[in-house]
Design an enzyme around this catalytic site. Structure first.
Site, mmCIF file in Angstrom:
data_model
loop_
_atom_site.group_PDB
_atom_site.id
_atom_site.type_symbol
_atom_site.label_atom_id
_atom_site.label_comp_id
_atom_site.label_asym_id
_atom_site.label_seq_id
_atom_site.Cartn_x
_atom_site.Cartn_y
_atom_site.Cartn_z
ATOM 1 N N ARG A 242 0.729 -1.075 -0.026
ATOM 2 C CA ARG A 242 -0.018 -0.025 0.136
ATOM 3 C C ARG A 242 0.882 1.246 0.020
ATOM 4 O O ARG A 242 1.742 1.349 0.605
ATOM 5 C CB ARG A 242 -0.971 -0.025 1.183
ATOM 6 C CG ARG A 242 -2.167 -0.980 0.975
ATOM 7 C CD ARG A 242 -3.119 -0.355 0.050
ATOM 8 N NE ARG A 242 -4.160 -0.927 -0.282
ATOM 9 C CZ ARG A 242 -4.412 -2.002 -0.954
ATOM 10 N NH1 ARG A 242 -3.509 -2.558 -1.982
ATOM 11 N NH2 ARG A 242 -5.523 -2.762 -1.186
ATOM 12 N N GLU A 271 -2.427 7.680 -5.124
ATOM 13 C CA GLU A 271 -3.087 7.344 -6.045
ATOM 14 C C GLU A 271 -4.262 7.859 -6.629
ATOM 15 O O GLU A 271 -5.340 8.163 -6.010
ATOM 16 C CB GLU A 271 -3.137 5.824 -5.876
ATOM 17 C CG GLU A 271 -2.125 4.959 -5.713
ATOM 18 C CD GLU A 271 -2.326 3.570 -5.675
ATOM 19 O OE1 GLU A 271 -3.479 3.072 -6.041
ATOM 20 O OE2 GLU A 271 -1.447 2.645 -5.232
ATOM 21 N N HIS A 289 -0.473 0.323 -9.991
ATOM 22 C CA HIS A 289 -1.138 -0.765 -9.368
ATOM 23 C C HIS A 289 -1.500 -1.811 -10.173
ATOM 24 O O HIS A 289 -2.984 -2.113 -10.008
ATOM 25 C CB HIS A 289 -2.299 0.049 -8.615
ATOM 26 C CG HIS A 289 -2.756 -0.633 -7.267
ATOM 27 N ND1 HIS A 289 -3.368 0.176 -6.125
ATOM 28 C CD2 HIS A 289 -2.749 -1.823 -6.792
ATOM 29 C CE1 HIS A 289 -3.608 -0.593 -5.323
ATOM 30 N NE2 HIS A 289 -3.133 -2.039 -5.566
HETATM 31 C C1 DGY Z 1 -5.584 -5.855 -3.483
HETATM 32 O O1 DGY Z 1 -6.664 -6.673 -3.739
HETATM 33 O O2 DGY Z 1 -5.620 -5.173 -2.309
HETATM 34 C C2 DGY Z 1 -4.801 -4.985 -4.475
HETATM 35 O O3 DGY Z 1 -4.087 -3.841 -4.135
HETATM 36 C C3 DGY Z 1 -5.387 -4.794 -5.552
HETATM 37 O O4 DGY Z 1 -5.171 -5.892 -6.450
#
Ligand code: DGY
Length: 323
Positions: A242, A271, A289
């Site tokens: 993250r 983002e 991402h």
């Molecule tokens: C998630 O699933 O948390 C990712 O960041 C997106 O695939």
């Protein structure tokens, strides 16, 4: 019998949308626009299930709207820091996510970032496409070897362990990690992984630091100026977890000052905005991402949401219930 009403906040894999349309009174987000807070609130007021994804901010303000009809948030993604779980619970909502099905895919991408930044793959490709390549020579674009180096993992959950397996078995890397909630010994089988008492220990020893902890309040800016000072000058930071785990301004400053050698990033603090200084750095690999972005995985994630809401509307406890 009337079918439950379902609102999907973004476009999903077409096979999953087809199943949702067959089983539920489903409204799709035809033009795939990011929903505003007001649209998310309206969805909560008008549907029995709202199916958000990791880019929808389902915060306390959104969940504080009056007259919520929805009973379940079936989120498409494993991370859930975009949903205020306490506020959801207080609003009487069940919340589910999609663990397991994206583990391998995300681990593959973390390795891709690591290899790309260490071996200057993006930079080399840009160089060639720009017509700057004048031919092979012994000193041209020397990168950093990966095989046999030390990989330090922050967080040792499923995705971290899948990265460790690739790195250890595929690239003979030594694995060290820190996790305040360590995995079971049997889950580490074959990895020869060494636990570190603190993130600091990982920063000091690793040639590559790869982040695999959840986002949110507990890990906000866990990787900041102090972490970069502790890391080896030749080390690389890899983030497929993250964005808010990393202080992006401090990262840019550390790269500028040569405190670390480079970074491979799939996630960002704000983002889709990216700290502008990073965009000009050749030793940074930037991806939008894409961790779980394969057709197979996105279908599996969507079908996992369907499984969760099917269970819920059958009066069962969904397999991936968070609250
Ligand atoms: C998630 O699933 O948390 C990712 O960041 C997106 O695939």
């Amino acid at each position: 019998m009337t079918r439950p009403k379902v609102i999907v906040t973004r476009r999903w894999h077409e096979d999953v949308e087809r199943v949702l349309l067959e089983r539920y009174d489903t409204t799709l987000n035809e033009d795939d626009h990011p929903m505003t807070s007001a649209e998310l609130q309206a969805a909560l007021q008008n549907a029995d299930a709202v199916l958000p994804t990791v880019s929808d901010k389902v915060n306390a303000e959104v969940l504080g709207v009056d007259n919520i009809r929805a009973k379940i948030l079936g989120s498409n993604g494993v991370g859930f820091n975009h949903i205020d779980l306490e506020a959801a619970k207080a609003a009487g909502l069940t919340v589910t996510n999609t663990p397991e099905v994206l583990t391998d895919c995300t681990a593959d991408l973390a390795m891709a970032l690591l290899l790309t930044v260490a071996r200057r793959v993006g930079e080399g490709e840009r160089h060639l496409r720009a017509g700057k390549w004048t031919g092979w020579r012994p000193t041209h674009m020397m990168g950093t070897s990966v095989t046999g180096k030390t990989l330090g993992l922050i967080g040792m959950g499923r995705i971290a362990r899948a990265v460790a397996a690739r790195a250890h078995h595929g690239f003979n890397m030594k694995i060290i990690y820190h996790d305040p909630f360590p995995p079971r010994v049997e889950d580490l089988a074959g990895l020869d992984a060494i636990a570190c008492e603190s993130p600091q220990e990982v920063f000091e020893q690793a040639d590559f630091v790869s982040l695999h902890c959840p986002g949110g309040k507990e890990t906000y800016h866990l990787i900041g100026a102090d972490a970069f000072k502790a890391m080896k000058p030749g080390a690389f930071l890899i983030n497929s977890a993250r964005g808010d785990v990393v202080d992006e301004a401090a990262l840019a400053a550390a790269l500028e000052a040569g405190e670390i050698a480079g970074a491979g990033l799939d996630v960002f603090e704000k983002e889709p905005a990216v700290t502008p200084a990073l965009l000009d750095m050749e030793n940074v690999v930037l991806l939008p991402h894409l961790g779980s972005a394969t057709r197979e995985t996105r279908k599996a994630m969507g079908m996992r949401v369907v499984e969760n809401i099917d269970a819920f509307f059958n009066g069962e406890t969904p397999r991936d219930k968070l609250v």
